[in-house]
Design a protein around this motif. Structure first.
Motif, PDB file in Angstrom:
ATOM      1  N   GLU A  49      12.818  43.254 -18.344  1.00  0.00           N
ATOM      2  CA  GLU A  49      13.791  43.946 -17.499  1.00  0.00           C
ATOM      3  C   GLU A  49      13.999  45.360 -18.037  1.00  0.00           C
ATOM      4  N   VAL A  50      13.918  46.335 -17.129  1.00  0.00           N
ATOM      5  CA  VAL A  50      14.053  47.747 -17.478  1.00  0.00           C
ATOM      6  C   VAL A  50      15.382  48.252 -16.942  1.00  0.00           C
ATOM      7  N   THR A  51      16.132  48.961 -17.796  1.00  0.00           N
ATOM      8  CA  THR A  51      17.391  49.568 -17.371  1.00  0.00           C
ATOM      9  C   THR A  51      17.395  51.031 -17.804  1.00  0.00           C
ATOM     10  N   GLY A  52      17.900  51.895 -16.945  1.00  0.00           N
ATOM     11  CA  GLY A  52      18.075  53.294 -17.322  1.00  0.00           C
ATOM     12  C   GLY A  52      16.813  54.131 -17.334  1.00  0.00           C
ATOM     13  N   ARG A  53      15.750  53.625 -16.756  1.00  0.00           N
ATOM     14  CA  ARG A  53      14.515  54.406 -16.681  1.00  0.00           C
ATOM     15  C   ARG A  53      13.768  53.981 -15.420  1.00  0.00           C
ATOM     16  N   PRO A  54      13.204  54.927 -14.690  1.00  0.00           N
ATOM     17  CA  PRO A  54      12.491  54.579 -13.457  1.00  0.00           C
ATOM     18  C   PRO A  54      11.274  53.696 -13.739  1.00  0.00           C
ATOM     19  N   ILE A  55      11.268  52.524 -13.137  1.00  0.00           N
ATOM     20  CA  ILE A  55      10.181  51.569 -13.392  1.00  0.00           C
ATOM     21  C   ILE A  55       8.848  52.082 -12.854  1.00  0.00           C
TER      22      ILE A  55
END
Length: 102
Positions: A49-55
């Motif tokens: 899971e990625v948060t705070g950065r454009p996937i």
């Protein structure tokens, strides 16, 4: 038969061994980068899971490094390697992914 080939080539043993190794390597990435929230999954089907950065940026840069990663939803990087992947392949993937993160 396909199942005979799985047995002959010890595919399930490889999935167990390399899947555990992939889990270990992805957990290390989650610990290292603050924009990774958590690792999910089991065996060779994993996600971060990625948060705070454009996937999309991560996926594009990874592709530029030669790593094909797909997404699951709008914030999860999905890793679904072939069942015959090796630990060396995992190491190479992680190395290239880290280059893409810089």
């Amino acid at each position: 038969m396909v199942f005979d080939l799985y047995e002959e080539e010890h595919i399930l043993d490889n999935v167990r061994e390399v899947g555990a190794y992939l889990t270990e390597k992805l957990d290390a990435l989650v610990q290292k980068y603050d924009f990774f929230a958590e690792r999910r999954g089991k065996g060779l089907i994993q996600g971060i899971e990625v948060t705070g950065r454009p996937i999309g940026e991560i996926v594009s840069r990874a592709q530029e490094e030669g790593v094909l990663i797909i997404t699951a939803g709008s914030n999860v990087l999905r890793f679904v390697p072939p069942l015959v992947i090796t630990k060396a392949d995992v190491d190479e993937m992680v190395e290239k992914l880290e280059k893409a993160l810089l």
